[in-house]
Design a protein around this motif. Structure first.
Motif, PDB file in Angstrom:
ATOM      1  N   ASN A  18       0.842  -1.183   0.000  1.00  0.00           N
ATOM      2  CA  ASN A  18       0.000   0.000   0.000  1.00  0.00           C
ATOM      3  C   ASN A  18       0.888   1.247   0.000  1.00  0.00           C
ATOM      4  N   PRO A  19       1.338   1.683  -1.173  1.00  0.00           N
ATOM      5  CA  PRO A  19       2.275   2.810  -1.235  1.00  0.00           C
ATOM      6  C   PRO A  19       1.689   4.140  -0.759  1.00  0.00           C
ATOM      7  N   VAL A  37       1.074   1.773 -16.156  1.00  0.00           N
ATOM      8  CA  VAL A  37       0.238   0.908 -15.327  1.00  0.00           C
ATOM      9  C   VAL A  37      -0.696   0.154 -16.270  1.00  0.00           C
ATOM     10  N   ARG A  48      -7.219  -1.111  -7.214  1.00  0.00           N
ATOM     11  CA  ARG A  48      -5.951  -0.676  -6.613  1.00  0.00           C
ATOM     12  C   ARG A  48      -5.038  -0.070  -7.672  1.00  0.00           C
ATOM     13  N   ALA A  49      -4.956  -0.716  -8.825  1.00  0.00           N
ATOM     14  CA  ALA A  49      -4.091  -0.223  -9.902  1.00  0.00           C
ATOM     15  C   ALA A  49      -4.589   1.127 -10.413  1.00  0.00           C
ATOM     16  N   ASP A  51      -6.403   3.327  -8.732  1.00  0.00           N
ATOM     17  CA  ASP A  51      -6.156   4.317  -7.685  1.00  0.00           C
ATOM     18  C   ASP A  51      -4.687   4.719  -7.651  1.00  0.00           C
ATOM     19  N   TYR A  52      -3.799   3.744  -7.815  1.00  0.00           N
ATOM     20  CA  TYR A  52      -2.356   4.008  -7.847  1.00  0.00           C
ATOM     21  C   TYR A  52      -2.028   5.005  -8.964  1.00  0.00           C
ATOM     22  N   THR A  55      -3.614   8.536  -8.253  1.00  0.00           N
ATOM     23  CA  THR A  55      -2.934   9.257  -7.178  1.00  0.00           C
ATOM     24  C   THR A  55      -1.606   9.804  -7.659  1.00  0.00           C
TER      25      THR A  55
END
Length: 101
Positions: A18-19, A37, A48-49, A51-52, A55
């Motif tokens: 969770n970076p 990505v 998750r990908a 959101d990564y 962000t």
């Protein structure tokens, strides 16, 4: 499977998992190379990908997000000779060429 990826006793808030979690250092000021990505639209980790990527983009990082509709996690290794796997290789090739100095 997360337990295979993190140190014993850690949780999924570990920075490797969770970076952007509560114990992760901020990536906002870090000078990152461009990031590609890639995610399958049916991947359990899709959210998750996504959101990564969002962000990091909000931090002003150069991020390219590519989603393969209806594909599962690792779709390009499950059927490496498929049209989608070949398309992904072209996307990677273009990304590297565009971002190489």
């Amino acid at each position: 499977f997360w337990r295979l990826s993190i140190p014993i006793g850690e949780t999924t808030d570990h920075p490797l998992i969770n970076p952007f979690g509560p114990v992760s250092p901020s990536l906002e000021a870090v000078d990152l190379d461009p990031i590609l990505v890639v995610v399958g639209g049916s991947d359990l980790l899709k959210d998750r990908a996504e959101d990564y990527a969002k962000t990091l983009k909000n931090f002003g990082k150069k991020v390219e997000y590519v989603e393969f509709e209806g594909k599962q996690h690792g779709f390009f290794t499950i059927d490496p000779n498929s049209e989608d796997a070949n398309r992904l290789m072209q996307i990677i090739k273009h990304f590297i060429a565009e971002n190489s100095s």
